[in-house]
Write a protein that holds these residues in place. Structure first.
Motif, PDB file in Angstrom:
ATOM      1  N   MET A 127       0.816  -1.218   0.000  1.00 31.33           N
ATOM      2  CA  MET A 127       0.000   0.000   0.000  1.00 31.33           C
ATOM      3  C   MET A 127       0.847   1.265   0.000  1.00 31.33           C
ATOM      4  N   TYR A 128       2.036   1.197   0.593  1.00 29.11           N
ATOM      5  CA  TYR A 128       2.856   2.397   0.755  1.00 29.11           C
ATOM      6  C   TYR A 128       4.191   2.283   0.023  1.00 29.11           C
ATOM      7  N   GLY A 129       4.179   1.630  -1.125  1.00 32.85           N
ATOM      8  CA  GLY A 129       5.381   1.541  -1.933  1.00 32.85           C
ATOM      9  C   GLY A 129       5.641   2.842  -2.681  1.00 32.85           C
ATOM     10  N   CYS A 130       6.894   3.049  -3.045  1.00 29.46           N
ATOM     11  CA  CYS A 130       7.281   4.240  -3.804  1.00 29.46           C
ATOM     12  C   CYS A 130       8.299   3.832  -4.872  1.00 29.46           C
ATOM     13  N   GLY A 131       8.279   4.548  -5.980  1.00 28.18           N
ATOM     14  CA  GLY A 131       9.281   4.331  -7.014  1.00 28.18           C
ATOM     15  C   GLY A 131       8.827   3.470  -8.176  1.00 28.18           C
ATOM     16  N   ASP A 132       7.822   2.612  -7.960  1.00 30.05           N
ATOM     17  CA  ASP A 132       7.350   1.738  -9.048  1.00 30.05           C
ATOM     18  C   ASP A 132       6.241   2.459  -9.810  1.00 30.05           C
ATOM     19  N   LEU A 133       6.647   3.416 -10.624  1.00 27.13           N
ATOM     20  CA  LEU A 133       5.669   4.310 -11.242  1.00 27.13           C
ATOM     21  C   LEU A 133       5.309   3.927 -12.673  1.00 27.13           C
ATOM     22  N   ILE A 134       6.274   4.010 -13.577  1.00 26.34           N
ATOM     23  CA  ILE A 134       5.968   3.736 -14.985  1.00 26.34           C
ATOM     24  C   ILE A 134       6.078   2.233 -15.238  1.00 26.34           C
ATOM     25  N   PHE A 135       4.972   1.563 -15.476  1.00 26.43           N
ATOM     26  CA  PHE A 135       3.643   2.133 -15.616  1.00 26.43           C
ATOM     27  C   PHE A 135       2.716   1.512 -14.586  1.00 26.43           C
ATOM     28  N   SER A 136       1.486   1.984 -14.481  1.00 33.47           N
ATOM     29  CA  SER A 136       0.584   1.634 -13.389  1.00 33.47           C
ATOM     30  C   SER A 136       0.217   0.151 -13.359  1.00 33.47           C
ATOM     31  N   SER A 137       0.471  -0.484 -12.220  1.00 32.51           N
ATOM     32  CA  SER A 137       0.110  -1.893 -12.043  1.00 32.51           C
ATOM     33  C   SER A 137      -1.401  -2.067 -11.966  1.00 32.51           C
ATOM     34  N   HIS A 138      -2.078  -1.113 -11.335  1.00 29.38           N
ATOM     35  CA  HIS A 138      -3.540  -1.183 -11.256  1.00 29.38           C
ATOM     36  C   HIS A 138      -4.158  -1.198 -12.654  1.00 29.38           C
ATOM     37  N   MET A 139      -3.595  -0.395 -13.555  1.00 30.22           N
ATOM     38  CA  MET A 139      -4.130  -0.349 -14.911  1.00 30.22           C
ATOM     39  C   MET A 139      -3.788  -1.615 -15.690  1.00 30.22           C
ATOM     40  N   ILE A 140      -2.663  -2.245 -15.372  1.00 31.13           N
ATOM     41  CA  ILE A 140      -2.336  -3.522 -16.016  1.00 31.13           C
ATOM     42  C   ILE A 140      -3.435  -4.532 -15.726  1.00 31.13           C
ATOM     43  N   PHE A 141      -3.748  -4.709 -14.451  1.00 33.38           N
ATOM     44  CA  PHE A 141      -4.776  -5.677 -14.067  1.00 33.38           C
ATOM     45  C   PHE A 141      -6.132  -5.302 -14.665  1.00 33.38           C
ATOM     46  N   THR A 142      -6.504  -4.037 -14.534  1.00 26.34           N
ATOM     47  CA  THR A 142      -7.818  -3.607 -15.018  1.00 26.34           C
ATOM     48  C   THR A 142      -7.967  -3.834 -16.515  1.00 26.34           C
ATOM     49  N   TYR A 148       1.662   9.463 -11.960  1.00 25.37           N
ATOM     50  CA  TYR A 148       1.645  10.541 -12.938  1.00 25.37           C
ATOM     51  C   TYR A 148       0.775  10.115 -14.120  1.00 25.37           C
ATOM     52  N   THR A 149       0.365  11.085 -14.905  1.00 25.75           N
ATOM     53  CA  THR A 149      -0.461  10.786 -16.074  1.00 25.75           C
ATOM     54  C   THR A 149       0.268   9.873 -17.050  1.00 25.75           C
ATOM     55  N   VAL A 150       1.578  10.057 -17.193  1.00 29.33           N
ATOM     56  CA  VAL A 150       2.345   9.232 -18.123  1.00 29.33           C
ATOM     57  C   VAL A 150       2.281   7.756 -17.732  1.00 29.33           C
ATOM     58  N   ASP A 151       2.212   7.471 -16.435  1.00 29.68           N
ATOM     59  CA  ASP A 151       2.137   6.077 -15.982  1.00 29.68           C
ATOM     60  C   ASP A 151       0.862   5.401 -16.478  1.00 29.68           C
ATOM     61  N   VAL A 152      -0.210   6.161 -16.497  1.00 28.65           N
ATOM     62  CA  VAL A 152      -1.498   5.626 -16.940  1.00 28.65           C
ATOM     63  C   VAL A 152      -1.554   5.536 -18.462  1.00 28.65           C
ATOM     64  N   VAL A 153      -1.054   6.569 -19.130  1.00 26.71           N
ATOM     65  CA  VAL A 153      -1.071   6.585 -20.598  1.00 26.71           C
ATOM     66  C   VAL A 153      -0.235   5.434 -21.159  1.00 26.71           C
ATOM     67  N   VAL A 154       0.957   5.242 -20.610  1.00 35.60           N
ATOM     68  CA  VAL A 154       1.820   4.152 -21.080  1.00 35.60           C
ATOM     69  C   VAL A 154       1.151   2.801 -20.848  1.00 35.60           C
ATOM     70  N   ALA A 155       0.460   2.662 -19.720  1.00 34.35           N
ATOM     71  CA  ALA A 155      -0.235   1.404 -19.434  1.00 34.35           C
ATOM     72  C   ALA A 155      -1.300   1.112 -20.486  1.00 34.35           C
ATOM     73  N   TRP A 156      -2.020   2.136 -20.908  1.00 34.20           N
ATOM     74  CA  TRP A 156      -3.104   1.933 -21.871  1.00 34.20           C
ATOM     75  C   TRP A 156      -2.593   1.344 -23.181  1.00 34.20           C
ATOM     76  N   TYR A 157      -1.530   1.913 -23.747  1.00 36.68           N
ATOM     77  CA  TYR A 157      -1.111   1.369 -25.045  1.00 36.68           C
ATOM     78  C   TYR A 157      -0.213   0.143 -24.894  1.00 36.68           C
ATOM     79  N   THR A 158       0.539   0.043 -23.800  1.00 45.56           N
ATOM     80  CA  THR A 158       1.412  -1.119 -23.625  1.00 45.56           C
ATOM     81  C   THR A 158       0.609  -2.391 -23.394  1.00 45.56           C
ATOM     82  N   VAL A 159      -0.351  -2.328 -22.484  1.00 46.48           N
ATOM     83  CA  VAL A 159      -1.149  -3.521 -22.176  1.00 46.48           C
ATOM     84  C   VAL A 159      -1.933  -3.975 -23.402  1.00 46.48           C
TER      85      VAL A 159
END
Length: 262
Positions: free
Chosen positions: A169-184, A222-233
């Motif tokens: 819950m309190y991790g830091c540094g694992d930003l690009i790209f969003s793990s939540h968006m990978i699963f979703t 950051y927004t880039v983390d979510v955007v990268v997740a969308w096209y990468t996944v």
């Protein structure tokens, strides 16, 4: 009325037993893929924990999403987690619907083999990316002045191998790209192919979009983390889907066998 209930209960029980028999056979053939996928989830967790050791808090970077979306604040950060948990639980339950519903296009063991393959491929790319460049975390607990923004170096090797809910819950540094968006996105794309309800497919994409906005508004990424997740996944799932063997339900002889068993 009682006779009808008994008859339907008998049909449901036969369907359940038939499905159990089939799934056990599939599990015996594919258990190694499931185990490998689960182990990779643990490795991904270790990688996310490891990058926290080298995370250094700093000023939040300029971000278009932060400028456009109002900040939810710490007291409302649970909203995005609630949406994600709902998506996860709903998809998990859907993968087991063949045990009770007659109309189906999937087998539980095989669908999870595919899902785990998609997740592992995306997480592999994610780990490479967030270890390549560590950005200062935008989340509240990752900012300058927070006691948990930096993780003290481990005192022994076993501490590195330990994963606890607090660290997740309190991790830091694992930003690009969003793990939540990978699963979703993996869940939504999987239902898009194997689901049967058009409304749920459209609703799934809507939820994925809303989840993206909530993650940014909660300042978890950051927004880039979510955007990268969308096209990468989407690209990973598209490419792997062409390589992975089709589900057994695509095999006419297997469908005929299943029909005889039921």
């Amino acid at each position: 009325m009682t006779l009808y209930i008994r008859r339907e209960s008998s049909k449901l029980w036969k369907r359940f037993c038939s499905e159990i028999t089939t799934e056990i056979g599939l599990l015996a053939e594919n258990w190694k893929y499931l185990v490998a996928g689960i182990i990779c989830q643990y490795i991904h967790g270790l990688a996310a924990k490891g990058v926290h050791y080298i995370h250094r808090p700093g000023p939040t970077l300029q971000d278009l999403g932060f400028f456009l979306l109002p900040e939810l604040g710490q007291e409302r950060s649970y909203i995005s987690e609630t949406v994600f948990t709902t998506v996860f639980v709903s998809f998990f339950l859907w993968t087991f619907h063949p045990f009770i519903l007659k109309s189906k296009k999937i087998y539980t063991v095989l669908i999870w083999c595919r899902v785990l393959a998609f997740l592992v491929a995306c997480q592999f790319l994610r780990v490479i990316t967030f270890y390549s460049t560590q950005l200062p975390g935008p989340n509240y607990h990752c900012r300058e002045g927070s006691k948990v923004a930096r993780m003290p170096w481990p005192k022994n090797p076993l501490e590195v191998l330990e994963i606890n809910p607090h660290g997740v819950m309190y991790g830091c540094g694992d930003l690009i790209f969003s793990s939540h968006m990978i699963f979703t996105l993996v869940f939504v794309l999987t239902y898009q192919k194997y689901g049967t309800k058009r409304f749920i497919k459209l609703f799934g994409w809507l939820i994925a979009f809303v989840q993206s906005l909530l993650i940014i508004a909660s300042r978890k990424h950051y927004t880039v983390d979510v955007v990268v997740a969308w096209y990468t996944v989407n690209l990973v799932v598209f490419c792997l889907d062409k390589k992975l063997p089709g589900l057994i339900s695509d095999n006419p002889s297997f469908i005929e066998t299943k029909h005889l068993l039921s």
